[in-house]
Design a protein around this motif. Structure first.
Motif, PDB file in Angstrom:
ATOM      1  N   THR A   6       1.196  -1.470  -0.431  1.00 42.26           N
ATOM      2  CA  THR A   6       0.220  -0.100  -0.419  1.00 42.26           C
ATOM      3  C   THR A   6       1.425   1.345  -0.164  1.00 42.26           C
ATOM      4  OG1 THR A   6      -0.597  -0.176   2.790  1.00 42.26           O
ATOM      5  CG2 THR A   6      -1.652  -1.142   0.768  1.00 42.26           C
ATOM      6  N   ASP A  12      -7.561   5.295   0.674  1.00 44.16           N
ATOM      7  CA  ASP A  12      -7.164   5.512   1.966  1.00 44.16           C
ATOM      8  C   ASP A  12      -7.340   6.433   2.460  1.00 44.16           C
ATOM      9  OD1 ASP A  12      -6.637   2.764   2.757  1.00 44.16           O
ATOM     10  OD2 ASP A  12      -5.007   2.837   1.894  1.00 44.16           O
ATOM     11  N   SER A  27      -4.854   1.855   5.863  1.00 51.56           N
ATOM     12  CA  SER A  27      -4.858   1.093   5.036  1.00 51.56           C
ATOM     13  C   SER A  27      -6.625   0.412   5.080  1.00 51.56           C
ATOM     14  CB  SER A  27      -4.159   0.226   4.244  1.00 51.56           C
ATOM     15  OG  SER A  27      -4.710  -0.421   3.260  1.00 51.56           O
ATOM     16  N   VAL A  29      -7.369  -1.859   3.008  1.00 51.99           N
ATOM     17  CA  VAL A  29      -7.200  -3.069   2.377  1.00 51.99           C
ATOM     18  C   VAL A  29      -7.980  -3.969   2.811  1.00 51.99           C
ATOM     19  CG1 VAL A  29      -5.746  -4.490   0.480  1.00 51.99           C
ATOM     20  CG2 VAL A  29      -5.659  -1.809   0.411  1.00 51.99           C
ATOM     21  N   THR A  78      -1.813  -0.546  -4.092  1.00 52.96           N
ATOM     22  CA  THR A  78      -2.931   0.570  -4.069  1.00 52.96           C
ATOM     23  C   THR A  78      -2.053   1.324  -4.057  1.00 52.96           C
ATOM     24  OG1 THR A  78      -2.405   0.346  -1.397  1.00 52.96           O
ATOM     25  CG2 THR A  78      -4.842  -0.959  -2.443  1.00 52.96           C
TER      26      THR A  78
END
Length: 159
Positions: A6, A12, A27, A29, A78
């Motif tokens: 990330t 985010d 994050s 995720v 990401t």
């Protein structure tokens, strides 16, 4: 096993007021993957917490070094959408791995975000594509070096 790195970006972002003051938060995720019923098969590593417009060449070299040193052959990153294409280009010399960058046009914390779809789409893409570097956004896959973000249309397109 898929390694997920990330770097921050809109996916985010946390907004604090109507004047669009924001910071990059923890994050989301893991939550996004869990929402898609993905609970294993990955390891997560945070590299940066930056808006991609603030990313420097040194930041891109940090991402490159982490991906290059990673033993995993399938990597999802990401990233903020504004400079995602530039980072993909920096990574394009790593031809022995399947590397997929993704992000979101709206923060994952917002109700109408494309984050869940994009993460799920990138998750599938990183498992199915041959080794190379790609951007997976909004249901399309683009090869590194042949993509740009169209700011006006708020989408990625081939160059």
């Amino acid at each position: 096993m898929i390694r997920i790195f990330t770097t921050g970006g809109t996916i985010d972002k946390v907004y604090f007021d109507a004047n669009s003051e924001f910071e990059i938060g923890e994050s989301l995720v893991p939550e996004l993957l869990a929402e898609s019923n993905i609970h294993k098969g990955y390891s997560l590593q945070g590299l940066l917490r930056k808006d991609s417009l603030e990313m420097t060449d040194a930041d891109r070299e940090l991402v490159f070094a982490a991906v290059n040193a990673c033993d995993n052959r399938r990597i999802l990153i990401t990233h903020g959408t504004d400079t995602m294409a530039e980072t993909a280009q920096v990574l394009s010399s790593l031809s022995d791995k399947t590397i997929v960058l993704t992000g979101a046009m709206q923060p994952a914390r917002m109700r109408r975000s494309d984050a869940v779809f994009n993460i799920g789409f990138a998750w599938a893409a990183v498992q199915l594509l041959p080794p190379s570097v790609y951007i997976a956004m909004n249901g399309e896959v683009f090869e590194a070096g042949a993509v740009r973000k169209n700011l006006q249309a708020q989408r990625f397109e081939r160059t």
